[in-house]
Enzyme design. Sequence first.
Site, PDB file in Angstrom:
ATOM      1  N   TYR A   1      -1.693 -25.525   2.384  1.00 24.89           N
ATOM      2  CA  TYR A   1      -2.545 -24.370   2.110  1.00 24.89           C
ATOM      3  C   TYR A   1      -3.138 -23.790   3.385  1.00 24.89           C
ATOM      4  CZ  TYR A   1      -2.806 -24.771  -2.975  1.00 24.89           C
ATOM      5  OH  TYR A   1      -2.515 -24.772  -4.306  1.00 24.89           O
TER       6      TYR A   1
ATOM      7  N   HIS B   1      -6.154 -16.603  -5.440  1.00 29.00           N
ATOM      8  CA  HIS B   1      -5.700 -17.736  -4.640  1.00 29.00           C
ATOM      9  C   HIS B   1      -5.861 -17.477  -3.144  1.00 29.00           C
ATOM     10  CE1 HIS B   1      -3.740 -21.617  -4.998  1.00 29.00           C
ATOM     11  NE2 HIS B   1      -3.110 -21.354  -3.874  1.00 29.00           N
TER      12      HIS B   1
ATOM     13  N   HIS C   1      -7.353 -31.559  -4.207  1.00 29.18           N
ATOM     14  CA  HIS C   1      -5.945 -31.904  -4.071  1.00 29.18           C
ATOM     15  C   HIS C   1      -5.738 -33.407  -4.197  1.00 29.18           C
ATOM     16  CE1 HIS C   1      -5.143 -28.006  -1.595  1.00 29.18           C
ATOM     17  NE2 HIS C   1      -5.008 -27.808  -2.875  1.00 29.18           N
TER      18      HIS C   1
ATOM     19  N   ARG D   1     -10.130 -22.826  -7.902  1.00 30.17           N
ATOM     20  CA  ARG D   1      -8.994 -22.153  -8.532  1.00 30.17           C
ATOM     21  C   ARG D   1      -9.518 -21.138  -9.538  1.00 30.17           C
ATOM     22  NH1 ARG D   1      -7.726 -27.785  -8.703  1.00 30.17           N
ATOM     23  NH2 ARG D   1      -5.935 -28.340  -7.377  1.00 30.17           N
TER      24      ARG D   1
ATOM     25  N   LYS E   1      -7.044 -29.573 -12.255  1.00 33.47           N
ATOM     26  CA  LYS E   1      -5.775 -30.028 -12.819  1.00 33.47           C
ATOM     27  C   LYS E   1      -5.907 -31.462 -13.299  1.00 33.47           C
ATOM     28  CE  LYS E   1      -2.756 -27.001 -10.121  1.00 33.47           C
ATOM     29  NZ  LYS E   1      -1.618 -26.924  -9.184  1.00 33.47           N
TER      30      LYS E   1
ATOM     31  N   ARG F   1      -8.986 -18.972  -1.857  1.00 32.95           N
ATOM     32  CA  ARG F   1      -8.856 -20.430  -1.734  1.00 32.95           C
ATOM     33  C   ARG F   1      -8.163 -20.803  -0.421  1.00 32.95           C
ATOM     34  NH1 ARG F   1      -8.908 -25.035  -4.921  1.00 32.95           N
ATOM     35  NH2 ARG F   1      -7.073 -26.386  -4.918  1.00 32.95           N
TER      36      ARG F   1
END
Length: 321
Positions: A304, A269, A295, A179, A203, A272
Amino acid sequence: METIINAVLAQMQPFLDGFQFKQLAVSLKAAFENAERPPQQDREDLLELFLTAKEVEGCSPKTIAYYRTTLEHMTATIAKPYTQMTSDDLRDYLNGYGSRNGAGKVTIDNIRRIMSSFFSWLEDEDYVIKSPVRRIHRIKTAQVAKEVLTDEQIESLRDGCSCARDLAIIDVLVSSGMRVGELVGLDISDVNLQERECIVTGKGNKQRPVYLDARAKLHLSDYLETRKDENPALFVTLKGRTKRMTVSDVEARVRELGRATHVGRVHPHKFRRTLATRAIDRGMPIEQVQKLLGHAKIDTTMHYAMVDQNNVKTSHRKYLE
């Protein structure tokens, strides 16, 4: 209050099973607490407690701010204590939000998910008996195959780089799929060039290793050799006082490269998504792609990645004809 609640419970106990008895106790407590304090205070207190809980879980400040804005707007519009909001109230709110703001289905479903998280927390904490969002199902949205970068486009972006830093950024994004927030958070000490890997913080402040290819290692080494500053950040600004690059800095630079090379609209992005799509398309197990991208749920990985339709056609002929 406690005396009245206990008296009612004592009278009703012979007629209720264990689950019903507990729900009655929760309902009575909530009803008395709501009667003793103003509705506005109830809303503010519960919202702050929820946001604090999400912060403890590791949500980023940006996510917390998004939750706050979304729930405050819902609160002001419905104008009821949370404990009195019904499924119909929330459906009407979602429908009205879409009509008033011209919001698409994806946006409306994002709001529904935030509402679901909030009311599920209220249920878990015994502020409500049952979340009213349980009856509001996920909003179906059209699955649009998003664009990925071709090999030719990536080469054009590389050719358009006028400095070692930009070339290193492109190749790190291409090979790692990290990211953009993870990219700008990297320090030089996080990178092991010998092993071609680095540790990123994703995250929820979760750390994971990501991997670089030989080209990324080479260009990153070239870039680091040009550095004369003592800033610990891996990627820094080139003009003025040396500072760690921000997400906006990287986004702006990648966007400029896309325009200058006629590749079109390019954002971090997209690299990615390109990596995820290629990995699955070339046979990497989906569980490994999930780990690579960081994830929590495999469904996110599948969202994705868009498998190349030409390869689907080839596989059909190979396995089914």
